[in-house]
Design a protein around this motif. Structure first.
Motif, short mmCIF file in Angstrom:
data_model
loop_
_atom_site.label_atom_id
_atom_site.label_comp_id
_atom_site.label_asym_id
_atom_site.label_seq_id
_atom_site.Cartn_x
_atom_site.Cartn_y
_atom_site.Cartn_z
N MET A 1 2.73 77.93 -27.89
CA MET A 1 1.96 78.52 -28.99
C MET A 1 0.57 77.92 -29.01
N ALA A 2 -0.38 78.77 -29.26
CA ALA A 2 -1.75 78.30 -29.29
C ALA A 2 -1.96 77.31 -30.43
N ILE A 3 -2.83 76.33 -30.20
CA ILE A 3 -3.14 75.32 -31.20
C ILE A 3 -4.44 75.70 -31.87
N LEU A 4 -4.43 75.73 -33.20
CA LEU A 4 -5.64 76.07 -33.94
C LEU A 4 -6.68 74.98 -33.73
N GLN A 5 -7.88 75.42 -33.40
CA GLN A 5 -8.98 74.49 -33.22
C GLN A 5 -10.04 74.79 -34.26
N LYS A 6 -10.38 73.77 -35.01
CA LYS A 6 -11.37 73.94 -36.07
C LYS A 6 -12.71 73.47 -35.56
N HIS A 7 -13.74 74.22 -35.94
CA HIS A 7 -15.09 73.84 -35.51
C HIS A 7 -16.06 74.26 -36.60
N GLY A 8 -17.28 73.84 -36.45
CA GLY A 8 -18.30 74.20 -37.41
C GLY A 8 -18.59 75.66 -37.40
N THR B 1 2.72 87.05 -22.86
CA THR B 1 1.54 87.68 -22.28
C THR B 1 0.34 87.56 -23.21
N PHE B 2 0.57 87.81 -24.50
CA PHE B 2 -0.52 87.74 -25.47
C PHE B 2 -1.04 86.31 -25.62
N LEU B 3 -0.13 85.35 -25.71
CA LEU B 3 -0.55 83.95 -25.85
C LEU B 3 -1.32 83.46 -24.63
N ALA B 4 -0.96 83.96 -23.46
CA ALA B 4 -1.59 83.50 -22.23
C ALA B 4 -2.96 84.12 -22.00
N PHE B 5 -3.14 85.37 -22.37
CA PHE B 5 -4.36 86.08 -21.97
C PHE B 5 -5.25 86.55 -23.11
N ALA B 6 -4.78 86.51 -24.35
CA ALA B 6 -5.57 87.06 -25.45
C ALA B 6 -6.81 86.22 -25.71
#
Length: 408
Positions: free
Chosen positions: A1-8, A384-389
């Motif tokens: 599962m993708a990890i949420l990354q927070k940024h400015g 597929t969606f997690l890998a390429f989206a």
């Protein structure tokens, strides 16, 4: 599962800040997203609220008209002496028509405006619904006329969701698309519930014809009101200088469907990566829901089966904030056509799955094989969606605004 990354908020080109000035036409080398000068055509807050309610009601009526035939199928079969195979042919013809106009509807919507396509299609399928009993009674071969009518209904209704995607991409900022799409998408469940209750009552009291008359005429009335009060005057009465904010946190009643849209929009507005948010929503839609789908394979009691199905269907609504809006992140200028391609694949796969599921049930004598197949399909799609989206804008067409001089 993708990890949420927070940024400015100013560190990613994927984030839209309403206070920013129009970007210049110069791009940044090294693979960064290029920015183009585009007119600000986003809805202001009063107009956005009106359109959200109008589109919700329109989607509700769409499903009222769509489900009218399944509700009346048994009564019509008794009236016209249809076999089970005849009923299946009539009901299944809708989905064959539904597959053919997805891409075309989205393509036209990207160029003339999704609201105009929604108006014309709603008037057409609403009239077709109201006219269905007439076709059934006055045609010498009701099975032929009803099959053709359902096929045409599929053709006309196939443009609805691609048009919504195109309209949303043109009028709604990125960080607020999830809320609008999930709110409008909830109309499908609301419409099914309404026609299921009210339609059954009308069927008992006034006959099956009344279900078609009422749902069809209400749809035509909806199209007329949208034209008269929103499109004829281009909605100018609602426009102010106030910037568009859907206001997930202000005076909005959050249902279980729209909450997921608010959640995704909130995460994006707080600076989390858009692609990661879309993947998270889709993980719940296809991943977590698959857990409850596979549990159905070993369910032995009716209450447990109902509970698992309910949770599964509830979790799938996360997709309104996931893959359903991802095409708008990628290519706002042609989101309708891209959504049409995606929805065509989904609709065609659904048709094939119905036939294949019937084969599995006959071969195995159990629904467990069907639930297992659904789980496998979901997990393949999720991986597929997690890998390429992605959510980085890839289109370069900034001239779509020139097509909006077409009036109805």
């Amino acid at each position: 599962m993708a990890i949420l990354q927070k940024h400015g908020k100013n560190s990613s080109p994927d984030l839209v800040c309403l206070k920013e000035k129009t970007p210049d036409k110069t791009g940044v080398a090294g693979g960064h997203q290029k920015k183009w000068s585009e007119p600000n055509t986003h809805w202001p807050r009063p107009l956005a609220r009106v359109w959200t309610v109008v589109l919700l009601l329109g989607t509700c009526l769409l499903y009222c008209a769509r489900v009218a035939m399944p509700i009346c199928a048994v009564s019509m079969a008794e009236k016209f002496n249809w076999t089970k195979r005849d009923q299946g042919m009539v009901l299944g013809s809708f989905f064959w028509g539904y597959c053919f106009t997805q891409v075309l509807g989205g393509y036209v919507s990207d160029r003339v405006g999704g609201e105009k396509v929604l108006l014309l299609s709603a008037a057409a399928w609403g009239a077709m619904t109201a006219f269905t009993p007439v076709l059934a009674h006055f045609c010498s071969q009701p099975i032929f006329s009803m099959t053709l009518a359902r096929f045409l209904m599929g053709l006309l209704q196939g443009v609805h969701y691609p048009s919504l995607a195109s309209l949303c991409s043109q009028k709604v900022v990125e960080s607020e698309r999830g809320f609008l799409m999930s709110t409008v998408g909830s109309g499908s469940y609301l419409g099914t519930l309404v026609i299921g209750g009210a339609g059954s009552l009308m069927l008992d009291l006034y006959g099956w014809e009344s279900v078609f008359y009422v749902s069809g005429l209400l749809s035509v009335l909806w199209a007329y009101c949208m034209w008269k009060y929103l499109l004829k005057g281009e909605g100018k009465v609602f426009i102010t200088r106030e910037p568009f904010q859907m206001g997930c946190r202000k005076k909005i009643c959050k249902s279980s469907w729209t909450f997921f849209g608010c959640l995704s929009d909130h995460l994006i507005s707080k600076g989390y990566d858009t692609a990661a948010v879309r993947k998270l929503m889709q993980f719940f839609s296809m991943g977590v829901s698959s857990v409850f789908t596979i549990l159905l394979c070993g369910t032995t009691t009716f209450p447990m089966a109902v509970a698992f199905v309910s949770v599964t269907m509830g979790l799938t609504t996360f997709s309104h904030s996931g893959v359903s809006v991802n095409v708008q992140d990628l290519a706002p200028s042609c989101a309708g056509a891209l959504f049409g391609v995606m929805n065509t694949c989904g609709a065609f796969s659904g048709v094939l799955m119905v036939y294949f599921s019937g084969y599995l049930i006959e071969a195995t004598g159990s629904w467990a094989s069907v639930f297992a197949l659904i789980t496998v399909v979901n997990l393949v799609g999720l991986v597929t969606f997690l890998a390429f989206a992605e959510a980085r804008r890839v289109d370069i067409d900034s001239s779509k605004g020139r097509y909006h001089n077409i009036h109805i």
